[in-house]
Design an enzyme around this catalytic site. Structure first.
Site, PDB file in Angstrom:
ATOM      1  N   ARG A  43     -13.553  -8.843   0.995  1.00  0.00           N
ATOM      2  CA  ARG A  43     -12.125  -8.586   0.752  1.00  0.00           C
ATOM      3  C   ARG A  43     -11.348  -9.874   1.000  1.00  0.00           C
ATOM      4  NH1 ARG A  43     -10.038  -3.477   1.119  1.00  0.00           N
ATOM      5  NH2 ARG A  43      -8.130  -4.496   0.428  1.00  0.00           N
ATOM      6  N   ASP A  69     -17.121   7.019  -1.489  1.00  0.00           N
ATOM      7  CA  ASP A  69     -15.826   6.865  -0.808  1.00  0.00           C
ATOM      8  C   ASP A  69     -15.514   8.200  -0.125  1.00  0.00           C
ATOM      9  OD1 ASP A  69     -13.250   6.061  -0.028  1.00  0.00           O
ATOM     10  OD2 ASP A  69     -12.363   6.357  -2.012  1.00  0.00           O
ATOM     11  N   CYS A  89     -16.289   1.510   0.481  1.00  0.00           N
ATOM     12  CA  CYS A  89     -15.103   0.666   0.718  1.00  0.00           C
ATOM     13  C   CYS A  89     -14.695   0.659   2.183  1.00  0.00           C
ATOM     14  CB  CYS A  89     -13.949   1.166  -0.145  1.00  0.00           C
ATOM     15  SG  CYS A  89     -13.547   2.904   0.144  1.00  0.00           S
ATOM     16  N   HIS A 118      -7.282   0.771  -6.524  1.00  0.00           N
ATOM     17  CA  HIS A 118      -7.482  -0.130  -5.388  1.00  0.00           C
ATOM     18  C   HIS A 118      -8.141  -1.395  -5.945  1.00  0.00           C
ATOM     19  CE1 HIS A 118      -7.631  -1.456  -1.400  1.00  0.00           C
ATOM     20  NE2 HIS A 118      -8.512  -0.632  -0.861  1.00  0.00           N
ATOM     21  N   ARG A 161       0.879  -1.178   0.000  1.00  0.00           N
ATOM     22  CA  ARG A 161       0.000   0.000   0.000  1.00  0.00           C
ATOM     23  C   ARG A 161       0.905   1.212   0.000  1.00  0.00           C
ATOM     24  NH1 ARG A 161      -5.292   1.152   3.585  1.00  0.00           N
ATOM     25  NH2 ARG A 161      -6.040  -0.134   1.870  1.00  0.00           N
ATOM     26  N   GLN A 193      -9.931  -4.067  -3.728  1.00  0.00           N
ATOM     27  CA  GLN A 193     -11.234  -3.578  -3.277  1.00  0.00           C
ATOM     28  C   GLN A 193     -12.294  -3.818  -4.361  1.00  0.00           C
ATOM     29  OE1 GLN A 193     -12.059  -1.819  -0.218  1.00  0.00           O
ATOM     30  NE2 GLN A 193     -14.047  -2.411  -1.013  1.00  0.00           N
TER      31      GLN A 193
HETATM   32  N1   CP Z   1     -11.142  -0.470   2.216  1.00  0.00           N
HETATM   33  C1   CP Z   1      -9.880  -0.598   2.671  1.00  0.00           C
HETATM   34  O1   CP Z   1      -8.929  -0.796   1.904  1.00  0.00           O
HETATM   35  O2   CP Z   1      -9.756  -0.536   4.013  1.00  0.00           O
HETATM   36  P1   CP Z   1      -8.387  -0.308   4.812  1.00  0.00           P
HETATM   37  O3   CP Z   1      -7.884   1.066   4.420  1.00  0.00           O
HETATM   38  O4   CP Z   1      -8.765  -0.384   6.253  1.00  0.00           O
HETATM   39  O5   CP Z   1      -7.417  -1.379   4.412  1.00  0.00           O
HETATM   40  N1  NVA Z   2      -9.882   6.581  -1.198  1.00  0.00           N
HETATM   41  C1  NVA Z   2      -9.538   6.106   0.129  1.00  0.00           C
HETATM   42  C2  NVA Z   2      -9.730   4.637   0.223  1.00  0.00           C
HETATM   43  C3  NVA Z   2      -9.373   4.005   1.535  1.00  0.00           C
HETATM   44  C4  NVA Z   2      -9.563   2.526   1.536  1.00  0.00           C
HETATM   45  C5  NVA Z   2      -8.098   6.489   0.425  1.00  0.00           C
HETATM   46  O1  NVA Z   2      -7.257   6.417  -0.490  1.00  0.00           O
HETATM   47  O2  NVA Z   2      -7.815   6.891   1.560  1.00  0.00           O
END
Ligand code: CP
Ligand code: NVA
Length: 324
Positions: A301, A233, A273, A138, A111, A141
């Site tokens: 997930r 989101d 999400c 993502h 990430r 997701q």
């Molecule tokens: N939706 C999602 O990716 O959640 P986290 O940021 O908690 O991993």
């Molecule tokens: N768009 C959000 C998604 C988190 C899972 C972010 O990037 O923070």
């Protein structure tokens, strides 16, 4: 049995463009199969002896937990690299991190802030690299999202999905997955916050070939009108905190509340999400209401990523060996 091959051995998964539409559908079938196996406590330790490293430049609940638990349920092992120790690009360069990890583990999930970091990791590491969220996409997701929609609506092709809010990572992947599965996707974002142009162009081509469609606009009511699923989101994604005040103003007309949801089909599902910012992009009554399927989505997930991990680390052989 899935209808298409899910043999993705050795492949990176940086965006959904790495998969053909039939591979997405194949993964959904495998995810459904693994979900049943887990619920029935059927053995499915397909990744025995294999390991995954997880690198997080930013916070996570769902991604961290589901990859870790998923590897464990599959008989493998996940190691959390904890960025305060790894300090990607600070303590050690990206190429050096990649060339160390490939000697110890079988895959890397990362990430990152910049999608470029993932591309660099993938370029240097011999092992497959999986995107656990970047500023562009993502995709894990989105796999869970389309799995959830399929379970909820009973199918994907021809179904109507509305996304309201920031045209950022989650939106980019969702519209791509929607295109690959033949859905009609309508996006409403404030002017200047539309989805990534390149992702959009590629998704539109896929949609045309597959019988779906993608529409981009700036009017939430028009996007939600007649939708079977309404998705939103965060307004302020991780890494964009400096823009918080401006974003809260610009996005205010894009909040999913009871009135907006009322324009969708009476049975329309609400998706997010997570994490949700209650009172910002969604009101409590929608998030906690009877139409909300956000926790089914979060559960999926786990199942979607297990299917992905098996496909990347073992391919179809894993299932064939057990006759599953
Ligand atoms: N939706 C999602 O990716 O959640 P986290 O940021 O908690 O991993
Ligand atoms: N768009 C959000 C998604 C988190 C899972 C972010 O990037 O923070």
């Amino acid at each position: 049995m899935p209808t298409a091959t899910t043999d993705l051995r050795g492949q990176d998964f940086l965006t959904l463009a790495d998969l053909a539409p039939e591979q997405v559908l194949g993964l959904l079938d495998r995810a459904a199969q693994l979900k049943i196996m887990q619920a029935d406590r059927q053995p499915h330790q397909f990744l025995s002896g294999l390991s995954l490293a997880m690198l997080f430049e930013k916070a996570s609940l769902r991604t961290r937990t589901t990859f870790m638990v998923g590897m464990s349920q599959l008989g493998g092992f996940a190691v959390d690299l904890m960025n305060e120790h790894t300090q990607i690009g600070v303590r050690e360069s990206i190429p050096d991190i990649a060339r160390n990890l490939e000697r110890w583990v079988d895959a890397l999930m990362a990430r990152v802030y910049s999608h470029r970091t993932l591309e660099e990791l993938a370029a240097w590491a011999e092992i497959p690299v999986i995107n656990g969220l970047s500023d562009l996409a993502h995709p894990c997701q989105a796999l869970a999202d389309v799995l959830t929609i399929r379970e909820h609506l009973g199918g994907l092709a021809g179904r109507r999905l509305a996304y309201v809010g920031d045209g950022f990572n989650v939106c980019n992947s969702l519209l791509f997955a929607g295109a690959q599965t033949g859905m009609h996707v309508r996006v409403a974002s404030p002017v200047g916050y539309e989805p990534d142009e390149d992702m959009l162009e590629r998704a539109q081509e896929i949609a045309e070939d597959g019988g779906g469609s993608i529409g981009i606009g700036n009017d939430p009511k028009a996007a939600v009108d007649g939708a079977e699923v309404v998705y939103t989101d965060a307004w302020v994604s991780m890494g964009l905190e400096d823009e918080a005040a401006e974003r809260r103003e610009v996005f205010a007309p894009f909040r999913v509340d009871r009135d907006l949801l009322a324009l969708a089909r009476p049975t329309a599902a609400f998706m997010h999400c997570l994490p949700a910012h209650r009172g910002e992009e969604v009101t409590d009554d929608v998030l906690d209401g009877p139409r909300s399927i956000v926790f089914d989505q979060a559960e999926n997930r786990l199942h979607a990523q297990k299917a992905l991990l098996v496909a990347i680390l073992r391919g179809d052989d894993a299932f064939e060996a057990t006759g599953a």
